[in-house]
Design an enzyme around this catalytic site. Structure first.
Site, short mmCIF file in Angstrom:
data_model
loop_
_atom_site.label_atom_id
_atom_site.label_comp_id
_atom_site.label_asym_id
_atom_site.label_seq_id
_atom_site.Cartn_x
_atom_site.Cartn_y
_atom_site.Cartn_z
N GLN A 1 -0.65 -0.04 -49.18
CA GLN A 1 0.60 0.54 -48.68
C GLN A 1 1.35 -0.47 -47.83
O GLN A 1 0.78 -1.11 -46.95
CB GLN A 1 0.29 1.82 -47.88
CG GLN A 1 1.50 2.61 -47.44
CD GLN A 1 2.31 3.18 -48.61
OE1 GLN A 1 1.79 3.47 -49.68
NE2 GLN A 1 3.61 3.33 -48.40
N ASP B 1 1.13 -0.75 -58.57
CA ASP B 1 2.49 -0.81 -58.01
C ASP B 1 3.41 -1.67 -58.88
O ASP B 1 4.63 -1.60 -58.77
CB ASP B 1 2.46 -1.45 -56.61
CG ASP B 1 2.49 -0.42 -55.49
OD1 ASP B 1 3.16 0.62 -55.67
OD2 ASP B 1 1.87 -0.66 -54.44
N LYS C 1 0.50 10.51 -52.04
CA LYS C 1 -0.16 9.85 -53.18
C LYS C 1 -1.53 10.47 -53.43
O LYS C 1 -1.92 10.73 -54.57
CB LYS C 1 -0.26 8.34 -52.95
CG LYS C 1 1.11 7.66 -53.05
CD LYS C 1 1.12 6.21 -52.58
CE LYS C 1 2.57 5.72 -52.53
NZ LYS C 1 2.74 4.36 -52.02
N1 GUN Z 1 5.86 1.38 -49.11
C1 GUN Z 1 7.01 2.02 -49.43
N2 GUN Z 1 7.10 2.17 -50.77
C2 GUN Z 1 5.99 1.61 -51.30
C3 GUN Z 1 5.50 1.48 -52.64
O1 GUN Z 1 6.13 1.87 -53.63
N3 GUN Z 1 4.30 0.87 -52.76
C4 GUN Z 1 3.60 0.40 -51.71
N4 GUN Z 1 2.44 -0.20 -51.94
N5 GUN Z 1 4.01 0.51 -50.45
C5 GUN Z 1 5.20 1.12 -50.26
#
Ligand code: GUN
Length: 282
Positions: A96, A119, A52
């Site tokens: 996350q 998200d 990211k």
């Molecule tokens: N953990 C695995 N996939 C995701 C996601 O799309 N967003 C977040 N915040 N955590 C994750």
């Protein structure tokens, strides 16, 4: 000939479009900023978080990284979120997942301002999607809509079957296909005669979470098949929920694993970060 939908190429194109938009915003005096919070050092989460951050760097989005210890209390995490919610120079906040067991995930996600929830997990954004209002949309299903549109696949009027009813993929996927005027069915673990339902699909989205479960007998001749799964098979090779080798020859279009849906999730997260600037001005 089966069309193999190239998620790597489509996501690269989206990231390049966003790069231009971010440069333009910078010229207007706005620096798009994403705050990423990781609690603890789960190795898989570290890989995701790094990807990211790399995507932010490529596009020109400023990323603020909060790598905080596993022992952080829920209260401390909520205070950090409050601080970031209040900061004018932060557009997006991402916590996350998964979080350590002593922290209530739902409480944390609900605390993120809906206007910074890139998200798309906040109940207000999920509700907005449900009633057709503007808001952030969960990245993986939003990415799938982009894959379909950018591959020239019409959704309106099509029989769409989504297998899976998770809050992150299945449910928002169904809502998005409905928004695009598809005729939508959600199937799940308690669905009776799954094959009969999936064989009706013009567009089949598999988000089952079981490696290679969707074999050719689940698929109608000429269907479009979207594979959300990602697993490692017995030879440590990546595979999806769809048994690609048997299904691909039967389809008009299919997403591979890897290189299909996967790369779209981060591209749509970046899209949401850019979108946050205008949502915050509304
Ligand atoms: N953990 C695995 N996939 C995701 C996601 O799309 N967003 C977040 N915040 N955590 C994750």
């Amino acid at each position: 000939m089966t069309q193999v939908i190239d998620g790597k190429q489509i996501s690269a194109r989206i990231k390049d479009e966003l790069k231009e938009k971010v440069a333009w915003l910078k010229e207007q005096g706005t620096e798009v900023t994403l705050a990423v919070i990781q609690v603890g050092k789960d190795p898989a989460s570290s890989v995701y978080v790094n990807n990211k951050k790399k995507a932010c760097e490529y596009i020109g989005i400023r990323s603020l990284s909060y790598e905080i210890p596993e022992e952080t209390s829920e209260k401390e995490l909520l205070e950090l979120i409050d601080e970031l919610n209040n900061r004018q120079d932060v557009n997006g906040i991402l916590v996350q997942l998964p979080l350590p067991g002593h922290i209530d995930e739902e409480k944390v996600l609900d605390r993120i301002s809906p206007l910074k929830d890139v998200d798309g997990f906040h109940p207000q954004n999920v509700g907005a999607l449900c009633i057709g209002k503007s808001g952030f949309v969960s990245c993986t299903p939003a990415g799938i809509i982009q894959l379909l549109k950018r591959s020239g696949i019409e959704i309106a009027g099509k029989e769409c079957v989504v297998i899976g009813r998770s809050n992150i993929v299945g449910k928002p996927m169904a809502l998005l296909l409905l928004r695009e005027n598809g005729t939508v069915t959600i199937a799940h673990s308690r669905t009776k005669d799954l094959k009969e339902i999936t064989r009706r699909a013009d567009i089949l989205v598999a988000a089952v979470g079981r490696p290679k479960m969707i074999t050719a007998d689940y698929v109608k001749e000429g269907a479009v098949v979207i594979d959300v799964g990602i697993h490692r098979n017995e030879n440590n090779k990546l595979c999806g929920d769809v048994d690609y080798d048997s299904v691909a020859p039967k389809c008009s279009a299919i997403t591979p694993v890897p290189g299909g849906v996967g790369p779209m999730t981060i591209a749509m997260l970046m899209h949401n970060c850019v979108e946050s600037v205008s949502l915050q001005k509304m």
